[in-house]
Write a protein that holds these residues in place. Structure first.
Motif, PDB file in Angstrom:
ATOM      1  N   LEU A 116       1.174  -1.545   0.105  1.00 46.89           N
ATOM      2  CA  LEU A 116      -0.276  -0.016  -0.303  1.00 46.89           C
ATOM      3  C   LEU A 116       0.842   1.088  -0.171  1.00 46.89           C
ATOM      4  O   LEU A 116       1.522   1.378   0.794  1.00 46.89           O
ATOM      5  CB  LEU A 116      -1.122   0.266   1.655  1.00 46.89           C
ATOM      6  CG  LEU A 116      -1.948   0.999   1.271  1.00 46.89           C
ATOM      7  CD1 LEU A 116      -2.615   0.564  -0.211  1.00 46.89           C
ATOM      8  CD2 LEU A 116      -2.844   0.502   2.476  1.00 46.89           C
ATOM      9  N   THR A 117       0.589   2.676  -0.742  1.00 50.19           N
ATOM     10  CA  THR A 117       1.577   3.005  -0.976  1.00 50.19           C
ATOM     11  C   THR A 117       1.591   4.255  -0.137  1.00 50.19           C
ATOM     12  O   THR A 117      -0.188   4.004   0.338  1.00 50.19           O
ATOM     13  CB  THR A 117       1.274   4.219  -2.208  1.00 50.19           C
ATOM     14  OG1 THR A 117       0.322   4.575  -2.509  1.00 50.19           O
ATOM     15  CG2 THR A 117       1.707   2.753  -3.741  1.00 50.19           C
TER      16      THR A 117
ATOM     17  N   ARG B  20       0.483   6.972  -0.327  1.00 45.97           N
ATOM     18  CA  ARG B  20      -0.458   8.384  -1.025  1.00 45.97           C
ATOM     19  C   ARG B  20      -1.600   7.994  -0.480  1.00 45.97           C
ATOM     20  O   ARG B  20      -2.989   8.346   0.034  1.00 45.97           O
ATOM     21  CB  ARG B  20       0.176   8.723  -2.344  1.00 45.97           C
ATOM     22  CG  ARG B  20       0.859   9.336  -2.788  1.00 45.97           C
ATOM     23  CD  ARG B  20       0.538  10.045  -3.868  1.00 45.97           C
ATOM     24  NE  ARG B  20      -0.199  10.292  -4.854  1.00 45.97           N
ATOM     25  CZ  ARG B  20       0.110  10.756  -6.049  1.00 45.97           C
ATOM     26  NH1 ARG B  20       0.780  10.918  -6.303  1.00 45.97           N
ATOM     27  NH2 ARG B  20      -1.526  10.637  -6.587  1.00 45.97           N
ATOM     28  N   GLU B  21      -2.019   6.368  -0.919  1.00 43.12           N
ATOM     29  CA  GLU B  21      -3.175   5.435  -0.428  1.00 43.12           C
ATOM     30  C   GLU B  21      -3.664   5.788   0.987  1.00 43.12           C
ATOM     31  O   GLU B  21      -4.600   5.655   1.400  1.00 43.12           O
ATOM     32  CB  GLU B  21      -3.280   4.109  -1.305  1.00 43.12           C
ATOM     33  CG  GLU B  21      -4.534   3.185  -0.567  1.00 43.12           C
ATOM     34  CD  GLU B  21      -5.633   3.747  -1.082  1.00 43.12           C
ATOM     35  OE1 GLU B  21      -7.014   3.611  -0.950  1.00 43.12           O
ATOM     36  OE2 GLU B  21      -5.532   5.117  -2.295  1.00 43.12           O
ATOM     37  N   ARG B  22      -2.501   5.397   1.719  1.00 47.79           N
ATOM     38  CA  ARG B  22      -2.472   5.685   3.881  1.00 47.79           C
ATOM     39  C   ARG B  22      -3.671   6.580   4.029  1.00 47.79           C
ATOM     40  O   ARG B  22      -4.433   6.542   4.397  1.00 47.79           O
ATOM     41  CB  ARG B  22      -1.204   4.826   4.089  1.00 47.79           C
ATOM     42  CG  ARG B  22      -0.630   3.535   4.037  1.00 47.79           C
ATOM     43  CD  ARG B  22       0.170   3.282   4.528  1.00 47.79           C
ATOM     44  NE  ARG B  22       1.126   2.542   4.552  1.00 47.79           N
ATOM     45  CZ  ARG B  22       0.791   1.214   5.479  1.00 47.79           C
ATOM     46  NH1 ARG B  22       0.607   1.506   6.391  1.00 47.79           N
ATOM     47  NH2 ARG B  22       1.812   0.310   4.660  1.00 47.79           N
TER      48      ARG B  22
ATOM     49  N   ALA C 128      -4.830   8.806   2.328  1.00 47.67           N
ATOM     50  CA  ALA C 128      -6.631   9.377   1.067  1.00 47.67           C
ATOM     51  C   ALA C 128      -6.963   8.118   1.940  1.00 47.67           C
ATOM     52  O   ALA C 128      -7.985   8.564   2.842  1.00 47.67           O
ATOM     53  CB  ALA C 128      -5.802   8.632   0.048  1.00 47.67           C
ATOM     54  N   ARG C 129      -6.662   7.253   2.534  1.00 47.96           N
ATOM     55  CA  ARG C 129      -7.736   5.819   3.736  1.00 47.96           C
ATOM     56  C   ARG C 129      -7.506   6.650   5.042  1.00 47.96           C
ATOM     57  O   ARG C 129      -9.155   7.324   5.545  1.00 47.96           O
ATOM     58  CB  ARG C 129      -7.562   4.910   4.108  1.00 47.96           C
ATOM     59  CG  ARG C 129      -7.549   3.830   2.647  1.00 47.96           C
ATOM     60  CD  ARG C 129      -7.296   2.141   2.816  1.00 47.96           C
ATOM     61  NE  ARG C 129      -7.167   1.785   1.946  1.00 47.96           N
ATOM     62  CZ  ARG C 129      -6.560   0.443   1.261  1.00 47.96           C
ATOM     63  NH1 ARG C 129      -5.956  -0.217   2.749  1.00 47.96           N
ATOM     64  NH2 ARG C 129      -7.108  -0.221   0.365  1.00 47.96           N
TER      65      ARG C 129
ATOM     66  N   GLU D 229       8.029   2.777   1.130  1.00 43.09           N
ATOM     67  CA  GLU D 229       7.176   4.273   0.918  1.00 43.09           C
ATOM     68  C   GLU D 229       6.864   5.078   1.815  1.00 43.09           C
ATOM     69  O   GLU D 229       6.773   6.106   1.559  1.00 43.09           O
ATOM     70  CB  GLU D 229       5.589   3.143   0.744  1.00 43.09           C
ATOM     71  CG  GLU D 229       5.274   2.705   0.167  1.00 43.09           C
ATOM     72  CD  GLU D 229       5.498   2.313  -1.233  1.00 43.09           C
ATOM     73  OE1 GLU D 229       4.897   3.400  -1.854  1.00 43.09           O
ATOM     74  OE2 GLU D 229       5.483   1.529  -2.160  1.00 43.09           O
TER      75      GLU D 229
ATOM     76  N   ALA E 293      -8.905  12.989  -0.297  1.00 46.83           N
ATOM     77  CA  ALA E 293      -8.359  11.989  -1.265  1.00 46.83           C
ATOM     78  C   ALA E 293      -8.485  11.481  -3.127  1.00 46.83           C
ATOM     79  O   ALA E 293      -7.826  11.089  -2.532  1.00 46.83           O
ATOM     80  CB  ALA E 293      -9.783  11.080  -0.299  1.00 46.83           C
TER      81      ALA E 293
ATOM     82  N   ARG F 139      -5.520   9.741  -4.734  1.00 47.10           N
ATOM     83  CA  ARG F 139      -5.867   9.345  -5.797  1.00 47.10           C
ATOM     84  C   ARG F 139      -6.143   9.439  -7.240  1.00 47.10           C
ATOM     85  O   ARG F 139      -5.556   8.662  -8.152  1.00 47.10           O
ATOM     86  CB  ARG F 139      -7.189   8.749  -5.347  1.00 47.10           C
ATOM     87  CG  ARG F 139      -7.185   7.398  -4.168  1.00 47.10           C
ATOM     88  CD  ARG F 139      -8.122   7.425  -3.110  1.00 47.10           C
ATOM     89  NE  ARG F 139      -8.242   6.498  -2.443  1.00 47.10           N
ATOM     90  CZ  ARG F 139      -9.762   6.595  -0.842  1.00 47.10           C
ATOM     91  NH1 ARG F 139     -10.215   7.668  -1.398  1.00 47.10           N
ATOM     92  NH2 ARG F 139      -9.124   5.852  -0.337  1.00 47.10           N
TER      93      ARG F 139
END
Length: 727
Positions: free
Chosen positions: A168-169, A171-173, A175-176, A219, A275, A279
């Motif tokens: 998991l990148t 950025r995604e972390r 965003a979540r 990451e 977010a 993404r």
């Protein structure tokens, strides 16, 4: 328990085996093609050792494709190192000077992030290999051909063979986490009640996922560039927003609540836009403007009508609520702006605050210079490591050149691989390495005596042993790795020159010399590693923060900015303290716990949440900058006295925690608790106090929360143990 341990070992062997298979396939292919296919032993040697250097010795984090991309960019660096080592090996003094410069430069490049740090040992080996006689510039072509072929084949293998699932990148972390913040803000706006325990737990869990210990090395946004800095800034602002939302009490039902609700709804929409930006790359500029307008409306309501004393028409409970909501809005604005900057770089469309995002318009070479200059001192662990390894490698090269040590690069390789950042770990590593090398030498001598000059046997054994060595060594530890590698080099050199059992003897001698040099410099150069440095830098960070807390609260009270703050609005001293503490924290994550006991003041340190220390430093910077925005007006005598007293009390607690983290020989034992959650004055309500007073109180209250999370195991302090380990 044994089942869990067996599962972990099985997973470790599986990962190590996949990497070993890639290294073996490429190294054996390049070596055999040049050695037996084209009859070019020099190119064969460099093809093999290039793969061993970047595939076995280097530890570049990330998936195979990520490592392949890094190694592709490193190809020109490899050419320069091989060429420099070839030409500088003509004289011992030139090779020694080159080793000093190259060793320090490659080790100090770790300031650029985990990828340069992971590649540095392998690149060191690519300079060490050609820096020894024979001095043969005419063979430079074969050396470069072998290096290029080995690296190109290994890049292809990393990218195509045994693909790993991408983690998991970051950025995604983030965003979540922004999605969780959106849900929390929306619930607060709809119900006007404090969040439930489930909501707070979810916010804490997603906040923990942004801590560096929870993020894979590849990451982590640790680079000096604009996008990396902005992404790290986004994660920090998101953690701050989640913490502020979780701490917001139930909103009062009296007073002008629509402005508060409007801000919280705008915060929720900004979190959603953040977010989406992370993404899909969509700009959060429109939501940022909406939140800025809502924040301005609430700020105007808190300030009161122009014809009346500021805040006179609003009860203190409402003003406190407004101050807390404005803190939330500020964190959300910082999160959205940092996210847009992380995605678009210098082309960000969101309006940026110059002080907070000072790096936004700075060119990459200048940012690199800032990073290098910030670590160019003896207090930086990156500088310490670079000096330690450079001096050790230089000494090993000097000994090998003066004493004409046969296969002297083995001694330098031992120095490179066995020198550690702490003295205790260095001694332990050397003992295991010597035992493993001795066992490997005995086995090598037996094989060389029994097989003799039959190169076919060595050619058959080499790939099998290479696969075994690079699979078992990383899992079983340095003793096994050194023993298996000793046999490996014997199998390689037996195919390059007539073999003799004395090759094993030379290998033991070289490892003994290299480890002795590593031990000497481990004793002389910062033998305690990053643990002691982290304590010092964290204590210095809190001392710098305490100075800014006192100066800021005094400036708010009197309505004027003191000269030091006006001349240095970005608080460069505290910024540098944060940078040094972050680097020390990064090194400590890779070190074992320091030994305790014995004589002197080397005692067990308190249980510390170092991440909370760094967050306290950032909160101090951001809050001070926000509170000192013009126009400033003096507070009433009662409010000024309260603000000054609160600032001094919070600064005093910072100094107490600082002294507990890094006590001196004459530091007295404090009878006062380090943390006082019920600090007198935080609930004070001076008559007629304006919004800026309550904003200052909210800021100081948040700093007290950060301090509560820093430490809870100091013997003379027990009041905060129940709440300290929640960050």
């Amino acid at each position: 328990m044994w089942g869990e341990r067996g599962a972990r070992l099985q997973a470790a062997y599986a990962a190590s085996g996949r990497r070993a298979l890639r290294v073996t396939l490429v190294a054996a292919t390049g070596f055999y093609a040049f050695r037996y296919g084209f009859g070019r032993p020099v190119a064969a040697t460099y093809a093999l050792f290039t793969v061993v250097a970047l595939g076995g010795l280097a530890r570049i984090p990330g998936t195979g494709r990520q490592r392949a991309a890094v190694m592709t960019r490193l190809l020109p660096v490899c050419w320069v190192l091989v060429a420099a080592g070839t030409y500088l090996s003509v004289r011992t003094w030139s090779a020694v000077v080159g080793m000093l410069v190259v060793g320090f430069t490659l080790a100090f490049a770790a300031v650029g992030g985990p990828r340069p740090a992971g590649a540095a040992p392998g690149l060191q080996l690519l300079y060490i290999l050609p820096s020894f006689p024979p001095y043969d510039p005419g063979s430079l072509g074969d050396r470069l051909i072998g290096t290029t072929t080995g690296l190109a084949l290994f890049v292809a293998a990393e990218a195509l063979l045994f693909r790993e699932p991408a983690p998991l990148t970051y950025r995604e972390r983030v965003a979540r986490a922004a999605g969780v913040a959106e849900r929390c803000a929306a619930k607060l706006a709809a119900r006007r009640d404090a969040l439930s325990g489930t909501d707070i737990l979810a916010a804490q869990e997603v906040s923990q996922s942004l801590r560096s210990l929870s993020v894979p090395e590849a990451e982590r946004p640790a680079g000096p560039g604009v996008r990396a800095r902005a992404l790290a800034h986004t994660g920090l602002a998101t953690r701050t927003l989640l913490g502020r939302l979780a701490e917001l009490p139930a909103l009062p039902h009296q007073g002008p609540a629509p402005e508060v609700t409007a801000v919280l709804r705008a915060v929720a929409r900004t979190a959603t836009a953040t977010a989406s930006c992370l993404r899909a790359g969509t700009s959060p500029a429109a939501r940022q403007k909406e939140l800025t307008a809502a924040r301005a409306d609430l700020s105007a309501v808190s300030a009161g009508p122009p014809a009346t004393p500021a805040g006179a028409l609003l009860p203190p409970a409402v003003l406190r609520c407004h101050a807390a909501v404005l803190e939330i809005a500020d964190a959300a604005l910082a999160m959205g702006a940092a996210a847009d900057l992380a995605v678009r770089g210098r082309h960000a469309s969101v309006e940026l605050q110059p002080g907070r995002f000072w790096y936004a318009t700075t060119w990459a070479p200048v940012l690199w210079w800032h990073r290098l200059r910030g670590h160019a001192g003896r207090r930086s662990v990156f500088f310490q490591n670079a000096v330690r390894i450079a001096l050790a490698l230089t000494a090993a090269r000097l000994v090998a050149g003066v004493d004409t040590l046969p296969h002297g690069f083995w001694a330098m390789l031992a120095t490179l691989t066995l020198t550690r950042t702490t003295m205790g770990e260095t001694w332990s590593t050397i003992r295991l390495a010597l035992a493993g090398t001795l066992a490997g030498a005995l086995l090598s001598a037996g094989v060389l005596i029994c097989v003799g000059s039959d190169t076919t046997v060595y050619a058959v054994l080499l790939p099998l042993w290479m696969l075994l060595g690079f699979t078992v060594g990383p899992v079983r530890g340095v003793g096994w790795a050194q023993g298996l590698f000793t046999v490996l080099v014997a199998l390689v050199f037996a195919q390059l020159a007539p073999p003799t059992w004395r090759l094993a003897e030379v290998r033991v001698l070289n490892v003994l010399v290299g480890s002795a040099i590593g031990a000497v410099f481990g004793v002389l150069a910062w033998p305690r590693g990053g643990h002691e440095e982290l304590r010092r830098t964290a204590a210095d960070l809190l001392r710098r923060a305490a100075e800014i807390v006192v100066a800021t609260s005094a400036s708010v009270a009197c309505g004027t900015v003191s000269p030091p703050l006006s001349r240095a609005p970005h608080h460069r001293c505290l910024q540098r303290a944060i940078v040094l503490a972050e680097s020390a924290y990064a090194q400590v994550q890779s070190e074992p716990a320091p030994p305790f006991g014995g004589s002197g003041r080397r005692v067990r340190p308190p249980a510390v949440d170092w991440q909370a220390t760094l967050i306290a430093g950032h909160h101090t910077l951001w809050g001070s900058t926000r509170l000192l925005e013009p126009p400033l007006t003096p507070l009433s005598p009662a409010a000024a006295l309260s603000a000054g007293m609160l600032g001094e009390r919070v600064a005093g607690r910072m100094l107490l925690v600082s002294a507990a983290l890094d006590p001196g020989d004459d530091t007295p034992v404090a009878a006062t608790p380090l943390i006082d959650p019920a600090l007198p004055g935080l609930t004070a309500e001076p008559p007629g106090a304006p919004r800026r007073y309550y904003a200052t109180v909210a800021w100081l209250d948040s700093l007290m929360t950060d301090l509560t999370r820093i430490t809870y195991a100091v013997p003379w302090h027990a009041s905060a143990r129940t709440t300290a380990d929640t960050s």
